[in-house]
Design a protein around this motif. Structure first.
Motif, PDB file in Angstrom:
ATOM      1  N   GLN A  34       0.804  -1.231   0.000  1.00 35.29           N
ATOM      2  CA  GLN A  34       0.000   0.000   0.000  1.00 35.29           C
ATOM      3  C   GLN A  34       0.836   1.282   0.000  1.00 35.29           C
ATOM      4  O   GLN A  34       0.492   2.236  -0.708  1.00 35.29           O
ATOM      5  CB  GLN A  34      -0.968   0.002   1.187  1.00 35.29           C
ATOM      6  CG  GLN A  34      -2.117   0.981   1.017  1.00 35.29           C
ATOM      7  CD  GLN A  34      -2.937   0.695  -0.231  1.00 35.29           C
ATOM      8  OE1 GLN A  34      -3.353  -0.420  -0.466  1.00 35.29           O
ATOM      9  NE2 GLN A  34      -3.148   1.720  -1.049  1.00 35.29           N
ATOM     10  N   ASP A  38       0.099   4.124  -2.738  1.00 33.94           N
ATOM     11  CA  ASP A  38      -0.327   5.473  -2.330  1.00 33.94           C
ATOM     12  C   ASP A  38       0.568   6.538  -2.955  1.00 33.94           C
ATOM     13  O   ASP A  38       0.091   7.601  -3.372  1.00 33.94           O
ATOM     14  CB  ASP A  38      -0.300   5.602  -0.800  1.00 33.94           C
ATOM     15  CG  ASP A  38      -1.401   4.806  -0.120  1.00 33.94           C
ATOM     16  OD1 ASP A  38      -2.381   4.427  -0.798  1.00 33.94           O
ATOM     17  OD2 ASP A  38      -1.280   4.571   1.096  1.00 33.94           O
ATOM     18  N   THR A  41      -0.473   7.008  -6.584  1.00 33.92           N
ATOM     19  CA  THR A  41      -1.695   7.804  -6.710  1.00 33.92           C
ATOM     20  C   THR A  41      -1.427   9.282  -6.452  1.00 33.92           C
ATOM     21  O   THR A  41      -1.939  10.154  -7.172  1.00 33.92           O
ATOM     22  CB  THR A  41      -2.772   7.283  -5.733  1.00 33.92           C
ATOM     23  OG1 THR A  41      -3.092   5.923  -6.072  1.00 33.92           O
ATOM     24  CG2 THR A  41      -4.040   8.114  -5.818  1.00 33.92           C
ATOM     25  N   ALA A  42      -0.625   9.566  -5.461  1.00 40.75           N
ATOM     26  CA  ALA A  42      -0.289  10.958  -5.159  1.00 40.75           C
ATOM     27  C   ALA A  42       0.449  11.619  -6.316  1.00 40.75           C
ATOM     28  O   ALA A  42       0.272  12.808  -6.593  1.00 40.75           O
ATOM     29  CB  ALA A  42       0.554  11.026  -3.889  1.00 40.75           C
ATOM     30  N   ASN A  47      -6.107   6.178  -9.232  1.00 36.33           N
ATOM     31  CA  ASN A  47      -6.444   5.314  -8.111  1.00 36.33           C
ATOM     32  C   ASN A  47      -6.009   3.877  -8.400  1.00 36.33           C
ATOM     33  O   ASN A  47      -6.019   3.429  -9.555  1.00 36.33           O
ATOM     34  CB  ASN A  47      -7.951   5.323  -7.848  1.00 36.33           C
ATOM     35  CG  ASN A  47      -8.387   6.579  -7.122  1.00 36.33           C
ATOM     36  OD1 ASN A  47      -7.613   7.198  -6.407  1.00 36.33           O
ATOM     37  ND2 ASN A  47      -9.636   6.972  -7.329  1.00 36.33           N
TER      38      ASN A  47
END
Length: 333
Positions: A34, A38, A41-42, A47
């Motif tokens: 994860q 993450d 995505t940032a 997503n």
């Protein structure tokens, strides 16, 4: 006024488009991947949805066929990577970013799977009951001096099957069967649990050494309940008598269906970037695949070692024979 509002809504929609999605079927536990997802995505606004599929991934992909929502498969162990490729549910990805970042031994020759991290299959040894230099080779684990001193998880687990495949590649079937019999005879108790629970058994005095993957040390030290177990052992890098320390990988493959191929490729490229490889190194304490990316300070503290030179394809090819030998000696029985 209504026309002005309508134009404003249209302008907003163009300026802030709906986020795209990439869908992953993963054998890896979500918390391990994860942080890097993450970060992706940032960075991109894309997503990532992850479905943890512990068993039956190939069967699921086959059943879904062209309707599968999965874009990528992420898994551990070369055998699982080869399994999804051989099932015909992946596609080749010819991408210079991937091939330039990942050394040839850690990716499929036909570009169906790509390694992301590596790990060593090592020995956890009691600091109190095992002397420095007492563990040297994998072959030595089958000698009588370890009688009643070894703990291990099931030998039909992916990690131990791969280790057996490596022994098979180095020494052949007859010697490997003898090695398995000797190792079984040295067990302090019946195989059970996972790699971390073997360290707990060492801490509890039930055995003196166990087989495990390197990165579990980092995970145990980060868990207050398991820190004491971790501090009771040290990591030792055994080698094969004619080779080095056994290595395996985690990796990624693009599914044949891949409904979001373009964004999935962006994620694959990100996973082999310096940024993502550094996140893996710092959060999971795995070895980065990409040359030049530093290991975490904890991993560096374990010292240097010589990786075995066996190809991952060789380990995958020998897996059926390794499983047969493990069954013949009834290792878990």
């Amino acid at each position: 006024m209504k026309r002005t509002l309508a134009l404003a809504l249209i302008t907003t929609a163009i300026a802030a488009p709906a986020l795209a999605d990439v869908n992953i079927y993963s054998h890896r536990q979500p918390e391990l991947i994860q942080p890097v997802l993450d970060a992706f995505t940032a960075k991109t606004g894309i997503n990532v949805n992850t479905a943890y599929v512990e068993k039956g991934m190939v069967e699921r992909l086959k059943a879904e066929g062209d309707r599968s929502p999965a874009d990528l498969v992420m898994t551990v162990d070369i055998a699982r990577l080869e399994e999804v490729v051989n099932a015909g549910v992946t596609q080749a990805v010819d991408d210079p970013t991937l091939t330039e970042a990942i050394p040839a031994p850690f990716r499929d020759a036909d570009n169906h799977w790509f390694g992301l991290t590596s790990r060593a299959r090592i020995v956890y040894a009691s600091k109190d009951r095992v002397a420095d230099g007492e563990v040297t080779t994998y072959e030595d684990l089958a000698t009588e001096k370890w009688k009643g001193r070894i703990c291990t998880r099931s030998f039909t687990s992916d990690y131990n099957v791969a280790l057996t495949s490596a022994h098979l590649a180095h020494h052949g079937a007859e010697a490997t069967k003898t090695w398995l019999e000797g190792l079984k005879a040295n067990l302090a108790k019946k195989p059970e649990g996972n790699d971390r629970s073997q360290v707990k058994s060492i801490w509890a005095g039930e055995c003196d050494i166990s087989l495990g993957n390197t990165y579990y040390m980092g995970q145990m030290l980060a868990d207050p309940e398991q820190t004491e177990w971790a501090n009771s052992v040290r990591i030792i890098f055994p080698v094969f008598e004619d080779g080095g320390t056994h290595m395996n990988v985690s990796g990624v493959a693009m599914t044949k269906a891949a409904p979001n191929r373009e964004d999935a490729l962006k994620l694959m490229e990100f996973l082999v970037s310096d940024e993502a490889q550094q996140i893996y190194a710092q959060t999971n304490h795995e070895f980065p695949i990409k040359p030049g990316v530093a290991r975490s300070e904890l991993v560096q503290s374990w010292g240097e070692f010589t990786p075995d030179t066996l190809t991952l394809d060789t380990l995958a090819e020998l897996r059926p024979e390794a499983l047969k030998l493990i069954d013949e000696v009834d290792f878990d029985g």
